[in-house]
Design an enzyme around this catalytic site. Structure first.
Site, short mmCIF file in Angstrom:
data_model
loop_
_atom_site.label_atom_id
_atom_site.label_comp_id
_atom_site.label_asym_id
_atom_site.label_seq_id
_atom_site.Cartn_x
_atom_site.Cartn_y
_atom_site.Cartn_z
N MET A 178 55.70 -96.54 25.87
CA MET A 178 55.48 -97.17 24.56
C MET A 178 54.36 -98.18 24.70
O MET A 178 54.37 -99.03 25.59
CB MET A 178 56.74 -97.91 24.10
N MET A 190 65.17 -93.32 14.47
CA MET A 190 65.57 -94.73 14.64
C MET A 190 66.92 -94.95 13.97
O MET A 190 67.17 -94.44 12.88
CB MET A 190 64.55 -95.66 13.99
N MET A 242 65.07 -93.32 19.37
CA MET A 242 65.20 -94.78 19.49
C MET A 242 66.58 -95.14 18.96
O MET A 242 66.73 -95.68 17.86
CB MET A 242 64.08 -95.47 18.70
N GLY A 279 55.44 -98.15 12.75
CA GLY A 279 54.10 -97.60 12.91
C GLY A 279 53.08 -98.67 12.56
O GLY A 279 53.44 -99.75 12.08
N HIS A 298 61.74 -88.27 19.62
CA HIS A 298 61.79 -89.56 20.32
C HIS A 298 62.99 -90.34 19.77
O HIS A 298 62.94 -90.82 18.64
CB HIS A 298 60.45 -90.29 20.06
N HIS A 333 55.59 -85.15 16.50
CA HIS A 333 56.38 -86.25 17.05
C HIS A 333 57.33 -86.79 15.98
O HIS A 333 56.90 -87.19 14.90
CB HIS A 333 55.42 -87.35 17.53
N SER A 384 52.70 -88.39 14.61
CA SER A 384 54.05 -88.84 14.27
C SER A 384 54.25 -88.75 12.76
O SER A 384 53.50 -89.37 11.99
CB SER A 384 54.26 -90.29 14.72
N ASP A 439 60.08 -89.54 15.07
CA ASP A 439 60.59 -90.86 15.46
C ASP A 439 61.95 -91.12 14.82
O ASP A 439 62.05 -91.47 13.65
CB ASP A 439 59.59 -91.94 15.03
N ASP A 459 52.49 -93.79 23.16
CA ASP A 459 52.96 -93.87 21.78
C ASP A 459 52.80 -95.27 21.20
O ASP A 459 53.46 -96.21 21.64
CB ASP A 459 54.45 -93.47 21.77
#
Ligand code: DX5
Ligand code: ZN
Length: 216
Positions: free
Chosen positions: A137, A37, A68, A144, A66, A33, A8, A35, A176
């Protein structure tokens, strides 16, 4: 099963993400990966489709995005056009069949994910909806460097059993959060085969060696 390591970039240096993804590729990573957000579904804000598009030319590895975010349906087109190879949406945020149809329109792989407090049964329908991958998850989404939640192991087992019963034995199950060289064997033995690792990879002295060890 084929074990894939998905570092990630959340744990990377945001001032030089292009170099970071190149380094990950040279170190033997299988996926990158990303992330995403939004400050609403999870408190922090990280980056969006523009950043994914900016790192795209720096690696030939698949970009595993991913999301979120609340209202993921409003962002699918942007991520697809930015070069995402896989888009993962939270069952807590959307109607999975509708989102999968939308993601498939752009010929991008589609995956579903559940939070640690969501019952594993809530991701089962995504198997029949044609998910390309399922993500569990193993920490609370948003940060992280958290500790792996051990109850995830049981969820991985139940999900792998369900996939086998559906005839989708080889379906990718990704985990993850909080993965380390110490707990990765248990995670793989439980039935996961795609391993996200942020801190474990970026805090190590030798990325290539860590990625090799994370393969179990
Ligand atoms: C958490 C993210 C994870 C996280 C993993 O919201 O989805 O991908 O960055 O980081 P580590 O491996 O440090 O737990
Ligand atoms: Zn993630």
């Amino acid at each position: 099963m084929n074990i894939k390591i998905a570092p990630s970039i959340l744990a990377g240096d945001f001032s030089r993400l292009g170099e970071e993804v190149k380094l990950l590729e040279e170190s033997g990573a299988d996926l990158i990966h990303c992330d995403v957000m939004d400050g609403s579904f999870v408190p922090p804000i990280t980056f969006g489709a523009q950043t994914v598009g900016a790192i795209r030319p720096h690696t030939s590895l698949p970009l595993d995005c991913h999301l979120m975010v609340l209202h993921p349906e409003t962002h699918i087109e942007d991520f697809a056009k930015a070069g995402a190879d896989n888009i993962t949406v939270h069952v807590e945020t959307c109607d999975i069949p509708a989102l999968f149809r939308k993601i498939a329109e752009y010929h991008v792989k589609k995956s579903a994910v559940i939070d640690p407090e969501t019952a594993v049964e809530r991701i089962f329908p995504a198997v029949e909806e044609g998910a390309d991958m399922l993500l569990l998850m193993s920490v609370h989404p948003g940060w992280g460097g958290q500790k792996f939640i051990p109850e995830t192991l049981k969820k991985i087992e139940l999900l792998r059993d369900f996939c086998i019963r559906c005839g989708r034995t080889e379906l990718d199950i990704e985990v993850d959060g909080g993965v380390t060289e110490e707990n990765v064997r248990d995670i793989i033995s439980a039935g996961a085969n795609v391993i996200v690792a942020g801190s474990a990879v970026f805090r190590s002295q030798n990325m290539a060696e860590t990625i090799r060890r994370l393969r179990g």
